[in-house]
Design a protein around this motif. Structure first.
Motif, short mmCIF file in Angstrom:
data_model
loop_
_atom_site.label_atom_id
_atom_site.label_comp_id
_atom_site.label_asym_id
_atom_site.label_seq_id
_atom_site.Cartn_x
_atom_site.Cartn_y
_atom_site.Cartn_z
N LYS A 20 0.84 -1.20 0.00
CA LYS A 20 0.00 0.00 0.00
C LYS A 20 0.88 1.25 0.00
CE LYS A 20 -3.81 0.42 2.47
NZ LYS A 20 -4.73 0.63 3.62
N ILE A 21 0.57 2.17 -0.89
CA ILE A 21 1.28 3.44 -0.98
C ILE A 21 0.29 4.56 -0.68
CG2 ILE A 21 2.62 4.98 -2.46
CD1 ILE A 21 3.23 2.49 -4.22
N GLU A 22 0.70 5.46 0.20
CA GLU A 22 -0.18 6.57 0.58
C GLU A 22 0.25 7.87 -0.09
OE1 GLU A 22 -1.54 5.29 5.11
OE2 GLU A 22 -0.23 7.03 4.79
N CYS A 23 -0.73 8.65 -0.44
CA CYS A 23 -0.49 9.97 -1.02
C CYS A 23 -1.34 10.98 -0.25
CB CYS A 23 -0.89 9.96 -2.50
SG CYS A 23 -0.73 11.56 -3.33
N TRP A 35 -2.62 8.92 -10.08
CA TRP A 35 -1.53 7.97 -9.85
C TRP A 35 -0.84 7.69 -11.18
CZ3 TRP A 35 0.39 6.54 -5.28
CH2 TRP A 35 -0.41 6.76 -4.13
N TYR A 36 0.49 7.80 -11.14
CA TYR A 36 1.30 7.57 -12.32
C TYR A 36 2.32 6.48 -12.04
CZ TYR A 36 -0.28 12.22 -13.91
OH TYR A 36 -1.04 13.30 -14.31
N PHE A 91 8.54 3.04 -10.39
CA PHE A 91 8.46 4.26 -9.59
C PHE A 91 7.02 4.76 -9.70
CE2 PHE A 91 10.37 7.42 -7.16
CZ PHE A 91 10.22 8.71 -7.67
N TYR A 92 6.33 4.83 -8.57
CA TYR A 92 4.93 5.25 -8.57
C TYR A 92 4.85 6.66 -8.00
CZ TYR A 92 3.80 0.41 -9.59
OH TYR A 92 3.72 -0.82 -10.20
N ILE A 93 4.20 7.53 -8.73
CA ILE A 93 4.09 8.93 -8.32
C ILE A 93 2.63 9.34 -8.28
CG2 ILE A 93 4.83 11.30 -8.78
CD1 ILE A 93 7.00 10.25 -10.57
N CYS A 94 2.27 10.04 -7.24
CA CYS A 94 0.91 10.58 -7.17
C CYS A 94 0.96 12.09 -7.36
CB CYS A 94 0.23 10.24 -5.86
SG CYS A 94 0.86 11.17 -4.45
#
Lengths: 120, 112
Positions: A20-23, A35-36, A91-94
């Motif tokens: 889980k990734i939080e933004c 989300w990118y 690499f996940y970027i929000c």
């Protein structure tokens, strides 16, 4: 102003686990979060768009059941990579955008610092 | 799908020189934005230019937009070592302005 944070900044997990990734938008209310995904030396690929309180809109080719997105509040969106595989390493970027003082939607997206996911 | 195409893909110049990057796109837009990304980091918003604007300045940055040619340019004057980064243009499509679409980026390297 307009600061977006992501957590964690880096995660290593075993194949088959979920991550889980939080933004979070720290100083503004985000009406929309994005989300990118970015591969090395490549551009950003939009995965999904989420509006607070509603279901995310996924881009073509992105598996909804694989990448679960929840935008439960105006300051928090989460991306869960389920049953991660090595090919999910990326690499996940929000990013987030909100409203100005007059309640108009601001065009500018503010980006988080990114999360480096490595699936072993 | 990617809309913008930056040109050149990579650029190396001496510190102090000006750097020019170009972006072309395919469909009608509401606005075009330029972002900078340092290696392994998130994106920093540089400047936004709307479809009815032709030129915009911000410090050492100058952005132009030619909607008839569907192209934009980013000029960085008096480059510094800290300008070394990847630069992306991103377009907000006219009929889908809830998202922006990124180009492939230009990797700029400033030589000391």
């Amino acid at each position: 102003g307009a600061v977006v944070s992501q957590h964690p900044s880096r995660v290593i997990c075993k194949s088959g686990t979920s991550v889980k990734i939080e933004c979070r938008s720290l100083d503004f209310q985000a009406t929309t979060m994005f989300w990118y995904r970015q591969f090395p030396k490549k551009s950003l690929m939009l995965m999904a768009t989420s509006n607070e309180g509603s279901k995310a809109t996924y881009e073509q080719g992105v598996e909804k059941d694989k990448f679960l997105i929840n935008h439960a509040s105006l300051t928090l969106s989460t991306l869960t990579v389920t049953s991660a595989h090595p090919e999910d390493s990326s690499f996940y970027i929000c990013s987030a955008r909100g409203r100005d003082a007059g309640r108009a939607i601001v065009d500018t997206q503010y980006f988080g610092p990114g999360t480096r996911l490595t699936v072993l | 799908s990617q809309q913008g195409e930056e040109d050149p893909q990579a650029l190396s110049i001496q510190e102090g020189e000006n750097a020019t990057m170009n972006c072309s796109y395919k469909t009608s837009i509401n606005n075009l934005q330029w972002y900078r990304q340092n290696s392994g980091r998130g994106l920093v918003h540089l400047i936004l230019i709307r479809s009815n604007e032709r030129e915009k300045h911000s410090g050492r940055l100058r952005v132009t937009l030619d909607t008839s040619k569907k192209s934009s340019s980013l000029l960085i004057t008096a480059s510094r070592a800290a300008d070394t980064a990847s630069y992306f243009c991103a377009t907000a499509p006219r009929f889908r302005d809830d998202k922006i679409i990124f180009g492939k980026g230009t990797r700029l390297h400033i030589l000391p």
